[in-house]
Design a protein around this motif. Structure first.
Motif, mmCIF file in Angstrom:
data_model
loop_
_atom_site.group_PDB
_atom_site.id
_atom_site.type_symbol
_atom_site.label_atom_id
_atom_site.label_comp_id
_atom_site.label_asym_id
_atom_site.label_seq_id
_atom_site.Cartn_x
_atom_site.Cartn_y
_atom_site.Cartn_z
ATOM 1 N N ASN A 354 0.818 -1.209 0.000
ATOM 2 C CA ASN A 354 0.000 0.000 0.000
ATOM 3 C C ASN A 354 0.851 1.258 0.000
ATOM 4 O OD1 ASN A 354 -2.204 -1.652 0.064
ATOM 5 N ND2 ASN A 354 -2.661 -1.336 2.228
ATOM 6 N N THR A 355 2.032 1.172 0.581
ATOM 7 C CA THR A 355 2.944 2.313 0.562
ATOM 8 C C THR A 355 3.353 2.659 -0.869
ATOM 9 O OG1 THR A 355 3.819 1.925 2.783
ATOM 10 C CG2 THR A 355 5.255 3.091 1.242
ATOM 11 N N ILE A 356 3.571 1.642 -1.712
ATOM 12 C CA ILE A 356 3.897 1.889 -3.113
ATOM 13 C C ILE A 356 2.752 2.629 -3.796
ATOM 14 C CG2 ILE A 356 4.442 0.818 -5.326
ATOM 15 C CD1 ILE A 356 6.694 0.588 -3.328
ATOM 16 N N VAL A 357 1.516 2.231 -3.476
ATOM 17 C CA VAL A 357 0.353 2.928 -4.031
ATOM 18 C C VAL A 357 0.323 4.370 -3.533
ATOM 19 C CG1 VAL A 357 -2.165 2.959 -4.182
ATOM 20 C CG2 VAL A 357 -0.941 0.792 -4.228
ATOM 21 N N GLY A 358 0.671 4.573 -2.262
ATOM 22 C CA GLY A 358 0.749 5.935 -1.725
ATOM 23 C C GLY A 358 1.761 6.781 -2.463
ATOM 24 N N ALA A 359 2.917 6.186 -2.781
ATOM 25 C CA ALA A 359 3.938 6.906 -3.551
ATOM 26 C C ALA A 359 3.417 7.251 -4.943
ATOM 27 C CB ALA A 359 5.210 6.060 -3.650
ATOM 28 N N LEU A 360 2.670 6.323 -5.540
ATOM 29 C CA LEU A 360 2.079 6.591 -6.858
ATOM 30 C C LEU A 360 1.077 7.734 -6.794
ATOM 31 C CD1 LEU A 360 1.502 3.058 -8.445
ATOM 32 C CD2 LEU A 360 2.784 4.965 -9.461
ATOM 33 N N VAL A 361 0.313 7.805 -5.705
ATOM 34 C CA VAL A 361 -0.642 8.902 -5.535
ATOM 35 C C VAL A 361 0.096 10.236 -5.509
ATOM 36 C CG1 VAL A 361 -2.259 9.991 -3.922
ATOM 37 C CG2 VAL A 361 -2.417 7.540 -4.400
ATOM 38 N N ILE A 362 1.149 10.316 -4.691
ATOM 39 C CA ILE A 362 1.918 11.550 -4.567
ATOM 40 C C ILE A 362 2.537 11.961 -5.902
ATOM 41 C CG2 ILE A 362 4.041 12.537 -3.576
ATOM 42 C CD1 ILE A 362 1.879 12.622 -1.598
ATOM 43 N N MET A 363 3.210 11.029 -6.554
ATOM 44 C CA MET A 363 3.933 11.358 -7.785
ATOM 45 C C MET A 363 2.986 11.540 -8.966
ATOM 46 S SD MET A 363 6.785 11.664 -6.438
ATOM 47 C CE MET A 363 7.733 12.110 -7.905
ATOM 48 N N SER A 364 1.816 10.872 -8.958
ATOM 49 C CA SER A 364 0.828 11.083 -10.018
ATOM 50 C C SER A 364 0.260 12.492 -9.950
ATOM 51 C CB SER A 364 -0.309 10.059 -9.904
ATOM 52 O OG SER A 364 0.166 8.758 -10.107
ATOM 53 N N LEU A 365 0.022 12.970 -8.742
ATOM 54 C CA LEU A 365 -0.422 14.354 -8.580
ATOM 55 C C LEU A 365 0.607 15.327 -9.143
ATOM 56 C CD1 LEU A 365 -1.896 14.248 -4.949
ATOM 57 C CD2 LEU A 365 -3.168 14.735 -7.041
ATOM 58 N N THR A 366 1.870 15.098 -8.799
ATOM 59 C CA THR A 366 2.935 15.977 -9.285
ATOM 60 C C THR A 366 3.045 15.911 -10.802
ATOM 61 O OG1 THR A 366 4.172 15.642 -7.233
ATOM 62 C CG2 THR A 366 5.400 16.475 -9.129
ATOM 63 N N ASN A 367 3.039 14.684 -11.337
ATOM 64 C CA ASN A 367 3.168 14.505 -12.780
ATOM 65 C C ASN A 367 1.998 15.145 -13.519
ATOM 66 O OD1 ASN A 367 2.384 12.684 -15.298
ATOM 67 N ND2 ASN A 367 4.593 12.473 -15.031
ATOM 68 N N GLY A 368 0.791 14.895 -13.043
ATOM 69 C CA GLY A 368 -0.383 15.447 -13.701
ATOM 70 C C GLY A 368 -0.415 16.959 -13.669
ATOM 71 N N MET A 369 -0.092 17.540 -12.524
ATOM 72 C CA MET A 369 -0.099 18.997 -12.427
ATOM 73 C C MET A 369 1.021 19.618 -13.265
ATOM 74 S SD MET A 369 -1.251 19.832 -8.474
ATOM 75 C CE MET A 369 -0.128 18.701 -7.659
ATOM 76 N N ASN A 370 2.150 18.924 -13.385
ATOM 77 C CA ASN A 370 3.205 19.421 -14.270
ATOM 78 C C ASN A 370 2.742 19.425 -15.725
ATOM 79 O OD1 ASN A 370 5.149 19.964 -12.328
ATOM 80 N ND2 ASN A 370 6.009 17.904 -12.396
ATOM 81 N N LEU A 371 2.044 18.373 -16.133
ATOM 82 C CA LEU A 371 1.534 18.317 -17.508
ATOM 83 C C LEU A 371 0.532 19.439 -17.774
ATOM 84 C CD1 LEU A 371 0.958 14.471 -18.032
ATOM 85 C CD2 LEU A 371 2.797 15.871 -18.976
ATOM 86 N N MET A 372 -0.211 19.814 -16.740
ATOM 87 C CA MET A 372 -1.206 20.881 -16.892
ATOM 88 C C MET A 372 -0.608 22.273 -16.727
ATOM 89 S SD MET A 372 -4.392 19.223 -14.769
ATOM 90 C CE MET A 372 -5.291 20.770 -14.855
ATOM 91 N N GLY A 373 0.661 22.332 -16.329
ATOM 92 C CA GLY A 373 1.318 23.620 -16.154
ATOM 93 C C GLY A 373 0.925 24.339 -14.876
#
Length: 402
Positions: A354-373
């Motif tokens: 579940n910790t790996i999923v938590g890391a994916l949540v954190i980094m997906s937010l960062t990645n998605g917001m970077n793509l959106m500028g």
């Protein structure tokens, strides 16, 4: 392999009622997976499909790798009700040490284990202060944060950035599994690995269910169990299909997978894992039952620092360089990933999967917001809000279950 349904306590229960009970009992874990799916769909819609493109998913895996392995180590520390604030700069410093060795012509296959060994030494030093001397972990690791930040500044003072030119080292976080000779537009080896993964998941789920039935434990009814396996299989095949459309499975995913397997096995299949959970639940009771709490605590600190060294290797490999700012905020992302992944604020509860999923949540937010500028200042606000919501949700749901 036969799927047994004898003795299932849910056989005569309506499926709707059973689903409601399952969701109620596992709301904390299910909410995390639902949040991850929502994040993926949300950013994919707003970026017109760019978020779930093969290349971006590969980049997301590589971006998540160094935080994921660090968060696995942090999970152990948080389970036993300690904390390690130094891991960010330990990762940055040891990543720089690896870069210096490589720059001086050292063989990469000597540099990697040596860097991991240095990480173990750092953890033993800090664990000794906490377990044997009695210095609080917060104080010990806060001091460690300052110390290794100073060391990182010192070793990078000459050039500011240490360039890594070793191709093998750079491939750790930038390379992919090679394809089979007859591969075409799709990465065939990735597809075969995905099919194998589905088969292994089905076998393991069936064995686990049959084992629970053997000892009269409560299990899902057969229709819901089959639906669960089908859902997991579809998710796995979807991910490998996306990855196969680019360059296949990144080496980072392989490394994270190995770390996850080792630590998941250790926590759930060994005596040491039971000791870790026991200490987190009640350290005094664990000690009275014969557990060497001090040694286990030192192991946990050695483990997280070794994984910090691995995190530093992955980060330095990804950038192909070591910089004075490497490691900044790593510890915060690792702690957030652990808590979002379900580690209890009271200790004694947590799963590295579940910790790996938590890391994916954190980094997906960062990645998605970077793509959106999205401006970085707003990114920190969003990540902080998600973190506090996850912890508040954990406290409320666990309180109700008690």
């Amino acid at each position: 392999m036969k799927v047994s349904d004898k003795k299932s306590v849910n056989d005569n229960e309506p499926i709707g009622s059973e689903l409601h009970a399952l969701i109620k009992e596992n709301i904390r874990e299910y909410a995390m997976y639902i949040a991850l799916v929502f994040i993926f769909i949300y950013f994919n819609v707003l970026t017109n499909g760019l978020f779930l493109s093969s290349r971006n998913i590969s980049d997301l895996i590589n971006q998540t790798g160094y935080i994921a392995v660090l968060a696995v180590g942090m999970t152990l520390i948080l389970i036993i009700k300690h904390i390690d604030l130094s891991v960010g700069y330990v990762a940055g410093f040891l990543g720089a040490v690896a870069a210096i060795f490589l720059k001086n012509g050292w063989n990469v296959w000597l540099v990697i284990p040596l860097t991991l060994f240095f990480g173990v030494c750092v953890g033993l030093y800090q664990g000794f202060l906490v377990a044997r001397i009695g210095v609080p972990a917060f104080v010990t690791t806060l001091a460690g944060m300052f110390i290794f930040r100073g060391f990182l500044s010192r070793v990078t003072a000459g050039t500011g950035t240490i360039i890594v030119r070793d191709e093998v080292f750079r491939a750790i976080s930038n390379g992919f599994l090679p394809d089979l000779p007859f591969g075409g537009n799709l990465h065939v080896l990735t597809l075969l690995i995905g099919i194998l993964a589905v088969i292994l998941v089905i076998i393991s789920q069936i064995r686990q269910r049959n084992s629970m039935l053997k000892y009269n434990f409560k299990v899902m009814s057969l229709p819901i169990f089959i639906s669960k396996i089908l859902f997991m299989s579809v998710i796995i095949l979807l991910v490998v299909w996306i990855l196969a459309g680019y360059r296949g499975i990144p080496w980072t995913a392989v490394i994270v997978g190995v770390v996850l397997f080792i630590y998941n096995f250790m926590l759930h299949k060994t005596r040491l894992g039971r000791y870790i959970y026991g200490i987190g639940g009640n350290s005094e009771a664990a000690e009275l039952s014969g557990v060497n709490v001090k040694n286990v605590t030192m192991f946990a600190f050695a483990s997280v620092s070794m994984l910090a060294a691995l995190s530093g290797i992955l980060y330095t490999s990804r950038l192909s360089s070591a910089t004075p700012t490497a490691g900044l905020g790593f510890e915060l992302d690792a702690i957030a990933s652990s808590y979002i992944g379900g580690v209890s604020v009271n200790g004694g509860i947590g799963r590295v999967t579940n910790t790996i999923v938590g890391a994916l949540v954190i980094m997906s937010l960062t990645n998605g917001m970077n793509l959106m500028g999205v401006d970085v200042s707003y990114q920190y606000v969003v990540r902080g809000a998600i973190f506090i919501l996850a912890v508040a949700f954990d406290v409320k749901t666990r309180g109700k279950r008690r």
